[in-house]
Design a protein around this motif. Structure first.
Motif, short mmCIF file in Angstrom:
data_model
loop_
_atom_site.label_atom_id
_atom_site.label_comp_id
_atom_site.label_asym_id
_atom_site.label_seq_id
_atom_site.Cartn_x
_atom_site.Cartn_y
_atom_site.Cartn_z
N LEU A 188 1.39 -76.48 89.04
CA LEU A 188 1.40 -75.32 88.08
C LEU A 188 1.14 -74.20 88.73
CD1 LEU A 188 1.51 -74.00 84.88
CD2 LEU A 188 -0.90 -74.42 84.92
N ASN A 189 2.09 -73.22 88.84
CA ASN A 189 2.15 -71.95 89.33
C ASN A 189 2.40 -70.88 88.71
OD1 ASN A 189 1.72 -73.03 92.28
ND2 ASN A 189 3.90 -73.16 92.57
N THR A 190 1.63 -69.77 88.47
CA THR A 190 1.97 -68.64 87.84
C THR A 190 2.04 -67.53 88.74
OG1 THR A 190 -0.42 -68.16 87.50
CG2 THR A 190 0.64 -69.62 85.84
N LYS A 191 2.75 -66.49 88.27
CA LYS A 191 2.74 -65.33 89.00
C LYS A 191 2.93 -64.29 87.84
CE LYS A 191 6.46 -62.97 89.76
NZ LYS A 191 7.89 -62.42 90.02
N ASP A 192 1.98 -63.33 88.06
CA ASP A 192 1.85 -62.12 87.02
C ASP A 192 1.46 -60.88 87.85
OD1 ASP A 192 1.71 -63.59 85.00
OD2 ASP A 192 -0.31 -64.27 85.19
N ILE A 193 2.23 -59.81 87.58
CA ILE A 193 2.06 -58.37 88.16
C ILE A 193 1.31 -57.54 86.87
CG2 ILE A 193 3.11 -56.58 89.37
CD1 ILE A 193 5.24 -58.48 90.68
N GLY A 194 0.57 -56.81 87.09
CA GLY A 194 -0.11 -56.27 86.18
C GLY A 194 -0.85 -54.95 86.54
N ALA A 195 -1.47 -54.14 85.50
CA ALA A 195 -2.24 -52.95 85.69
C ALA A 195 -3.32 -52.89 84.92
CB ALA A 195 -1.25 -51.69 85.31
N PHE A 205 2.98 -57.78 83.66
CA PHE A 205 4.50 -57.71 83.44
C PHE A 205 4.89 -58.67 84.45
CE2 PHE A 205 2.97 -54.13 85.39
CZ PHE A 205 3.87 -53.84 86.71
N ASP A 206 6.54 -58.72 84.56
CA ASP A 206 6.97 -59.78 85.78
C ASP A 206 6.37 -61.02 85.62
OD1 ASP A 206 8.92 -60.32 87.23
OD2 ASP A 206 7.89 -59.28 89.13
N ARG A 207 6.18 -61.93 84.86
CA ARG A 207 5.39 -63.02 84.75
C ARG A 207 6.24 -64.15 84.68
NH1 ARG A 207 2.41 -63.78 79.77
NH2 ARG A 207 0.99 -65.15 81.09
N ASP A 208 5.77 -65.33 85.55
CA ASP A 208 6.54 -66.35 85.84
C ASP A 208 5.72 -67.74 85.98
OD1 ASP A 208 9.25 -65.46 85.94
OD2 ASP A 208 8.83 -65.01 88.03
N LEU A 209 6.14 -68.82 85.01
CA LEU A 209 5.39 -69.84 84.96
C LEU A 209 6.40 -70.95 85.56
CD1 LEU A 209 2.61 -71.66 83.89
CD2 LEU A 209 4.38 -71.69 81.95
N GLU A 210 5.93 -71.90 86.68
CA GLU A 210 6.52 -72.89 87.15
C GLU A 210 5.79 -74.23 87.15
OE1 GLU A 210 8.09 -74.57 91.53
OE2 GLU A 210 7.35 -72.78 91.21
N ASN A 269 11.25 -80.32 87.42
CA ASN A 269 10.92 -78.87 87.70
C ASN A 269 11.45 -77.87 86.48
OD1 ASN A 269 9.42 -79.49 90.02
ND2 ASN A 269 11.46 -79.55 91.05
N ASP A 270 10.48 -77.03 86.16
CA ASP A 270 11.10 -76.10 85.16
C ASP A 270 10.24 -74.58 85.61
OD1 ASP A 270 12.26 -74.82 83.36
OD2 ASP A 270 11.12 -75.75 81.31
N GLU A 271 11.06 -73.56 85.36
CA GLU A 271 10.63 -72.22 85.67
C GLU A 271 10.89 -71.35 84.56
OE1 GLU A 271 10.53 -68.53 88.94
OE2 GLU A 271 11.05 -70.49 89.54
N ILE A 272 9.76 -70.81 83.89
CA ILE A 272 9.84 -70.07 82.82
C ILE A 272 9.75 -68.72 83.02
CG2 ILE A 272 9.10 -69.97 80.48
CD1 ILE A 272 8.22 -73.00 80.89
N ALA A 273 10.45 -67.80 82.55
CA ALA A 273 10.14 -66.28 82.53
C ALA A 273 9.21 -66.23 81.39
CB ALA A 273 11.33 -65.45 82.38
N LEU A 274 7.93 -65.67 81.47
CA LEU A 274 7.14 -65.47 80.31
C LEU A 274 7.02 -64.05 79.61
CD1 LEU A 274 4.05 -67.15 81.84
CD2 LEU A 274 5.75 -68.09 80.21
N ALA A 275 6.79 -63.75 78.19
CA ALA A 275 6.72 -62.41 77.69
C ALA A 275 5.55 -61.67 78.43
CB ALA A 275 6.35 -62.57 76.44
N ASN A 276 5.56 -60.31 78.56
CA ASN A 276 4.71 -59.40 79.06
C ASN A 276 3.29 -59.43 78.08
OD1 ASN A 276 6.57 -58.47 80.52
ND2 ASN A 276 7.01 -56.41 79.52
N HIS A 277 2.28 -59.23 78.64
CA HIS A 277 0.98 -59.71 77.85
C HIS A 277 0.12 -58.33 78.14
CE1 HIS A 277 -2.68 -61.49 76.51
NE2 HIS A 277 -3.19 -61.22 77.85
#
Length: 171
Positions: A10-17, A46-51, A63-71
């Motif tokens: 499980l990989n996640t990528k999140d960019i935020g402030a 924002f710019d969130r991804d879940l793999e 394998n599945d990569e999902i673009a996630l909603a902003n949080h």
């Protein structure tokens, strides 16, 4: 005789402030008798991804990569110690955390663990009614009231009442 599927990665990528404000006027770090503590935070992701990757001996790798909603979420933690008598203080606390998510796998890294008298760790809310880290939630509000009586130098008696609301959306 069935198909074997195993969770592998499980990989996640999140960019935020984030914005934070902290204030502490407590007279002591442990068993304070007067003062206030306030922590206020706002976070936007924002710019969130879940793999997600599963391994299967029959179906091959999945394998599945999902673009996630902003949080976003806002949290407020406030506690106060008010002296009533020389060795008796009223302790009050209020915690709230609200965001646009309702839980689930994509929100798990941002949930708060709830439970325990003196829980240890990042993103943990004390709650006397359950053992340490009994459950986790993304949105909650909690209130605590206690009387702290200093019996002897380092011996305290502190009866406490806690209330927790952790449904989403809150009624």
């Amino acid at each position: 005789g069935g198909t074997n599927v195993a969770f592998h990665k499980l990989n996640t990528k999140d960019i935020g402030a984030s914005l934070f404000y902290n204030l502490n006027t407590m007279d002591k770090p442990f068993f304070p008798s007067k003062g206030n503590r306030l922590n206020l935070a706002f976070e936007y992701l924002f710019d969130r991804d879940l793999e997600i990757e599963f391994k299967s001996n029959d179906l091959g790798d999945i394998n599945d990569e999902i673009a996630l909603a902003n949080h976003y979420f806002i949290s407020l933690q406030w506690s106060s110690a008010t002296p009533l008598l020389p060795k008796l203080s009223l302790l009050t606390g209020f915690n709230i955390r609200m965001g646009n998510g309702s839980g689930g796998l994509e929100w798990f890294p941002y949930e708060t663990f709830i439970g325990g008298v003196r829980p240890i760790g990042w993103s943990v809310l004390p709650y006397q009614a359950t053992p340490a880290k009994r459950f986790s939630n993304l949105n909650f509000a909690a209130l605590s009231l206690a009387l702290q009586w200093e019996i002897l130098g380092n011996l305290y008696f502190t009866p406490q009442v806690d209330y927790l609301e952790s449904t989403y959306p809150m009624q």
